[in-house]
Design an enzyme around this catalytic site. Structure first.
Site: not given
Ligand code: GAR
Length: 226
Positions: A116, A143
């Site tokens: 997250h 985190s």
């Molecule tokens: C990331 O920043 C991840 O931490 C977040 O979504 C993004 C996905 O990016 N997750 C959350 O917010 C979960 N609550 P990605 O598809 O490029 O990995």
């Protein structure tokens, strides 16, 4: 609790919804020697770039769209069937943007992990970078935590801290946090493979002791925790 696997890689299923940059980082880390076996990538959007990324690496993919299972209970039951058929030791949420039902989470308690983009418990939910700027925090970050039946909650394993700069926008801050997420997730999965990090009765054990505060990834190039 994950038992030690000897030299065998940790069999994981990775759940994604969109861009897939964390998935890409995990694949790159695997290719550099992180001992994970990616059994499949499961996605809730058929057109997600993350799926193309997985396919380009010959990783099996499965799509489970909301349209096919509009009811959350049905969706989560279908997702559980998909996962169980693969027999993973760990389910890795990497930008999977669906809320999971209590039954689903309880079924995989201790085997379900999420990343997250905030220093939890600060800023659960969406738009974490904008909210961090609005709150004028000096430090932001990401985190990794075990998932419990509450959004972006559960015992925190590890964090990486990112200073907020005077001229940051939500986009510049997001970009710097994201590049650190790409270090944090592989480094944390290594600790899980080593069984140095374990789930035990709702708490995180690190080297057999209850972890009182999250491990902090150092800023150094080699991925160490303090
Ligand atoms: C990331 O920043 C991840 O931490 C977040 O979504 C993004 C996905 O990016 N997750 C959350 O917010 C979960 N609550 P990605 O598809 O490029 O990995």
């Amino acid at each position: 609790m994950l038992e030690t696997l000897g030299n065998a890689p940790l069999p994981v299923v990775i759940l994604v919804s969109g861009r897939g940059s964390n998935l890409e980082a995990l694949i790159a880390a695997r290719d550099r020697g992180l001992p994970i076996a990616i059994l499949a990538v499961i996605c809730d959007h058929a057109d997600a770039p993350a799926l193309a990324l997985a396919r380009a690496q010959s990783i099996p993919t499965q799509v489970l769209s909301k349209a096919a299972h509009p009811d959350r209970t049905d969706y989560d039951a279908a997702l559980a069937r998909m996962i169980d058929a693969l027999h993973p030791r760990l389910i890795v949420l990497a930008g999977f943007m669906r809320l999971l039902s209590t039954d689903f989470v309880n079924r995989y308690l201790g085997k379900l992990i999420n990343i997250h983009p905030s220093l939890l418990p600060a800023f659960p939910g969406l738009h974490t970078h904008r909210r961090a700027l609005e709150a004028r925090v000096k430090e932001h970050g990401a985190s990794v935590h075990f998932v419990i039946p509450a959004m972006d909650a559960g015992p925190i394993v590890s964090q990486v801290r990112v200073p907020v700069l005077a001229n940051d926008t939500a986009d510049t801050l997001a970009q710097r946090v994201l590049s650190q997420e790409h270090r944090l997730y592989p480094a944390t999965l290594r600790l899980l493979w080593e069984a140095r990090v374990q789930w035990h009765q709702g708490r995180v054990l690190f080297d057999g002791q209850v972890l009182e505060s999250p491990l902090q990834l150092t800023a150094a190039e080699n991925d160490h925790f303090i």
